[in-house]
Write an enzyme that holds these catalytic residues in place. Structure first.
Site, mmCIF file in Angstrom:
data_model
loop_
_atom_site.group_PDB
_atom_site.id
_atom_site.type_symbol
_atom_site.label_atom_id
_atom_site.label_comp_id
_atom_site.label_asym_id
_atom_site.label_seq_id
_atom_site.Cartn_x
_atom_site.Cartn_y
_atom_site.Cartn_z
ATOM 1 N N ASP A 36 15.578 -15.807 -53.784
ATOM 2 C CA ASP A 36 14.854 -16.710 -52.887
ATOM 3 C C ASP A 36 15.098 -16.348 -51.417
ATOM 4 O O ASP A 36 16.134 -15.765 -51.074
ATOM 5 C CB ASP A 36 15.292 -18.157 -53.169
ATOM 6 C CG ASP A 36 14.295 -19.169 -52.637
ATOM 7 O OD1 ASP A 36 13.136 -18.803 -52.363
ATOM 8 O OD2 ASP A 36 14.685 -20.352 -52.485
ATOM 9 N N ASN A 38 12.696 -14.818 -49.204
ATOM 10 C CA ASN A 38 11.941 -13.707 -48.594
ATOM 11 C C ASN A 38 11.116 -14.201 -47.406
ATOM 12 O O ASN A 38 11.058 -13.543 -46.366
ATOM 13 C CB ASN A 38 10.982 -13.080 -49.618
ATOM 14 C CG ASN A 38 11.710 -12.355 -50.719
ATOM 15 O OD1 ASN A 38 12.911 -12.129 -50.634
ATOM 16 N ND2 ASN A 38 10.993 -11.995 -51.772
ATOM 17 N N TRP A 41 13.324 -15.084 -44.440
ATOM 18 C CA TRP A 41 13.825 -13.846 -43.827
ATOM 19 C C TRP A 41 12.788 -13.304 -42.853
ATOM 20 O O TRP A 41 13.108 -12.935 -41.723
ATOM 21 C CB TRP A 41 14.118 -12.826 -44.931
ATOM 22 C CG TRP A 41 14.603 -11.490 -44.441
ATOM 23 C CD1 TRP A 41 15.908 -11.127 -44.230
ATOM 24 C CD2 TRP A 41 13.800 -10.339 -44.121
ATOM 25 N NE1 TRP A 41 15.963 -9.818 -43.792
ATOM 26 C CE2 TRP A 41 14.690 -9.314 -43.715
ATOM 27 C CE3 TRP A 41 12.433 -10.079 -44.140
ATOM 28 C CZ2 TRP A 41 14.229 -8.046 -43.334
ATOM 29 C CZ3 TRP A 41 11.981 -8.816 -43.748
ATOM 30 C CH2 TRP A 41 12.885 -7.820 -43.352
ATOM 31 N N SER A 81 7.207 -17.638 -60.339
ATOM 32 C CA SER A 81 7.278 -18.766 -61.274
ATOM 33 C C SER A 81 5.882 -19.279 -61.616
ATOM 34 O O SER A 81 4.899 -18.982 -60.917
ATOM 35 C CB SER A 81 8.105 -19.902 -60.645
ATOM 36 O OG SER A 81 7.360 -20.532 -59.621
ATOM 37 N N THR A 82 5.816 -20.095 -62.664
ATOM 38 C CA THR A 82 4.529 -20.710 -63.024
ATOM 39 C C THR A 82 4.064 -21.638 -61.897
ATOM 40 O O THR A 82 2.887 -21.979 -61.823
ATOM 41 C CB THR A 82 4.644 -21.501 -64.352
ATOM 42 O OG1 THR A 82 5.843 -22.290 -64.322
ATOM 43 C CG2 THR A 82 4.706 -20.583 -65.549
ATOM 44 N N ASN A 84 4.499 -20.846 -58.642
ATOM 45 C CA ASN A 84 4.170 -20.050 -57.447
ATOM 46 C C ASN A 84 2.668 -19.813 -57.256
ATOM 47 O O ASN A 84 2.240 -19.355 -56.191
ATOM 48 C CB ASN A 84 4.923 -18.718 -57.439
ATOM 49 C CG ASN A 84 6.399 -18.852 -57.120
ATOM 50 O OD1 ASN A 84 7.242 -18.133 -57.653
ATOM 51 N ND2 ASN A 84 6.752 -19.790 -56.237
ATOM 52 N N TRP A 85 1.869 -20.176 -58.271
ATOM 53 C CA TRP A 85 0.410 -20.069 -58.101
ATOM 54 C C TRP A 85 -0.093 -21.031 -57.037
ATOM 55 O O TRP A 85 -1.224 -20.919 -56.573
ATOM 56 C CB TRP A 85 -0.309 -20.353 -59.433
ATOM 57 C CG TRP A 85 -0.002 -19.347 -60.499
ATOM 58 C CD1 TRP A 85 0.816 -19.546 -61.577
ATOM 59 C CD2 TRP A 85 -0.494 -18.009 -60.604
ATOM 60 N NE1 TRP A 85 0.865 -18.408 -62.346
ATOM 61 C CE2 TRP A 85 0.065 -17.450 -61.775
ATOM 62 C CE3 TRP A 85 -1.343 -17.223 -59.826
ATOM 63 C CZ2 TRP A 85 -0.191 -16.148 -62.181
ATOM 64 C CZ3 TRP A 85 -1.608 -15.925 -60.238
ATOM 65 C CH2 TRP A 85 -1.041 -15.399 -61.398
ATOM 66 N N ARG A 87 0.802 -21.163 -54.126
ATOM 67 C CA ARG A 87 0.842 -20.513 -52.804
ATOM 68 C C ARG A 87 -0.545 -19.996 -52.400
ATOM 69 O O ARG A 87 -1.412 -19.830 -53.263
ATOM 70 C CB ARG A 87 1.849 -19.354 -52.832
ATOM 71 C CG ARG A 87 3.246 -19.886 -53.086
ATOM 72 C CD ARG A 87 4.280 -18.823 -52.933
ATOM 73 N NE ARG A 87 5.595 -19.406 -53.155
ATOM 74 C CZ ARG A 87 6.728 -18.875 -52.730
ATOM 75 N NH1 ARG A 87 6.713 -17.740 -52.081
ATOM 76 N NH2 ARG A 87 7.872 -19.478 -52.961
ATOM 77 N N GLU A 223 27.772 -20.231 -65.009
ATOM 78 C CA GLU A 223 28.462 -20.522 -63.750
ATOM 79 C C GLU A 223 27.453 -20.277 -62.637
ATOM 80 O O GLU A 223 26.718 -19.288 -62.664
ATOM 81 C CB GLU A 223 29.667 -19.587 -63.563
ATOM 82 C CG GLU A 223 30.743 -19.764 -64.611
ATOM 83 C CD GLU A 223 31.378 -21.136 -64.569
ATOM 84 O OE1 GLU A 223 31.539 -21.690 -63.466
ATOM 85 O OE2 GLU A 223 31.698 -21.667 -65.651
HETATM 86 C C1 IPE Z 1 11.929 -19.857 -57.120
HETATM 87 O O1 IPE Z 1 11.730 -19.861 -55.757
HETATM 88 C C2 IPE Z 1 11.024 -18.842 -57.762
HETATM 89 C C3 IPE Z 1 11.345 -17.449 -57.473
HETATM 90 C C4 IPE Z 1 12.380 -17.017 -56.819
HETATM 91 C C5 IPE Z 1 10.423 -16.503 -58.023
HETATM 92 P P1 IPE Z 1 10.717 -20.873 -55.063
HETATM 93 O O2 IPE Z 1 10.772 -20.579 -53.617
HETATM 94 O O3 IPE Z 1 9.384 -20.830 -55.710
HETATM 95 O O4 IPE Z 1 11.386 -22.279 -55.425
HETATM 96 P P2 IPE Z 1 11.261 -23.696 -54.733
HETATM 97 O O5 IPE Z 1 9.791 -23.956 -54.513
HETATM 98 O O6 IPE Z 1 11.990 -23.635 -53.442
HETATM 99 O O7 IPE Z 1 11.902 -24.638 -55.691
HETATM 100 C C1 IPE Z 2 11.229 -15.789 -53.083
HETATM 101 O O1 IPE Z 2 11.094 -15.945 -51.701
HETATM 102 C C2 IPE Z 2 10.144 -14.938 -53.680
HETATM 103 C C3 IPE Z 2 9.159 -15.682 -54.470
HETATM 104 C C4 IPE Z 2 9.205 -16.947 -54.794
HETATM 105 C C5 IPE Z 2 8.032 -14.913 -54.968
HETATM 106 P P1 IPE Z 2 10.183 -17.091 -51.102
HETATM 107 O O2 IPE Z 2 8.811 -16.561 -50.890
HETATM 108 O O3 IPE Z 2 10.258 -18.317 -51.925
HETATM 109 O O4 IPE Z 2 10.881 -17.326 -49.705
HETATM 110 P P2 IPE Z 2 11.130 -18.722 -48.992
HETATM 111 O O5 IPE Z 2 11.867 -19.591 -49.948
HETATM 112 O O6 IPE Z 2 9.777 -19.278 -48.667
HETATM 113 O O7 IPE Z 2 11.919 -18.382 -47.795
HETATM 114 MG MG MG Z 3 11.466 -19.951 -51.892
#
Ligand code: IPE
Ligand code: IPE
Ligand code: MG
Length: 259
Positions: A36, A38, A41, A81-82, A84-85, A87, A223
């Protein structure tokens, strides 16, 4: 020959980390990573979110290489993740093409390193070319005996559990399984991670402390290790810190000692 190379790598690794006391005989059998941060960053550097995903792909490489050197049997990373769609479509499309180009660039090295790659999640619901590329990579590496590298894409823990329940219910309905036979083993046989050890160590980068629907069944006794470091900045050194911390946990599994 291969053994020799691994031994040399392990020795080098052992020397460089000796001050940290990593016990190579007490490594987790299965590490899960929620990669998590990216986006944070990138925005922290005034860049667009997608450049964070690009940078994150390099971290995947370096952490996988560390697992190879240490001989950690199973690494499962959460890539999409399921949920993440939800976005923006432009970010989703960027990620899908990144998965494809990353795999194309890495497949030869994965094979050379004896890595067995597997994609877990609703892979067949991904764009057709991607699902094909994933299945091809699984096929190319299927006889490899080194690190088992699982990449969770279009993965949801609840979805995995419901799918398992449906499969089992169908078998009961067909008469091939009785209700009494259902146990942990039967259940696990219906998960993506069948025949793999449970998650020993679950790492999440970037400061949030939640599972976000990752490996719900498999991390029942994991853990947990959290860091504020964003995924693109996560290094092998910090990974080793997590491993050392893991080795100092008192894992009682409900008992009174860890025997
Ligand atoms: C979890 O991160 C999914 C992945 C790292 C692929 P998210 O950024 O989607 O999680 P939430 O929304 O903060 O819970
Ligand atoms: C994790 O980084 C990668 C994916 C979920 C694909 P994020 O894109 O969730 O980064 P943040 O949490 O918005 O910083
Ligand atoms: Mg994230």
């Amino acid at each position: 020959m291969l053994k020799k190379v691994f031994f040399r790598k392990n020795t080098e690794m052992k020397q460089s980390m000796s001050k940290n006391d990593l016990d190579l005989g007490k490594l987790p059998q299965h590490v899960g990573i929620i990669m998590d941060g990216n986006g944070r960053w990138a925005t922290g550097k005034g860049l667009i979110r997608t450049s964070g995903h690009k940078a994150g792909a390099n971290t995947v490489k370096s952490i996988l290489n560390t697992c190879i050197k240490l001989n950690i049997p199973v690494l499962t990373v959460y890539a999409f993740s399921t949920e993440n769609w939800k976005r923006p479509i432009s970010e989703v499309n960027f990620l899908m093409s990144l998965f494809s180009s990353f795999l194309a660039a890495q497949i030869d090295e994965l094979s050379e390193n004896n890595v067995r790659i597997k994609f877990i999640g609703r892979i067949d619901e991904l764009p057709n070319n991607l699902a094909k590329e994933f299945h091809r990579a699984e096929d190319i590496t299927k006889n490899n005996t080194g690190v088992k590298f699982n990449v969770a894409i279009n993965y949801g823990g609840r979805d995995e559990i419901i799918t398992a329940v449906k499969n089992i219910a169908q078998q009961v309905k067909d008469g091939s399984l009785s209700v009494e036979q259902i146990d942990d083993k039967i259940f696990e046989d219906n998960l993506y991670t069948q025949n793999l050890p449970p998650v020993d160590l679950m790492i999440r980068t970037s400061g949030d402390m939640r599972l976000s629907n990752f490996l719900l069944w498999q991390s029942a006794y994991a853990e947990f290790w959290f860091t504020k470091t964003n995924w693109p900045d996560f290094t092998p050194e910090e990974f080793i810190e997590a491993l050392i911390d893991f080795q100092h946990r008192d894992r009682r599994f409900g008992g009174l000692d860890n025997k």
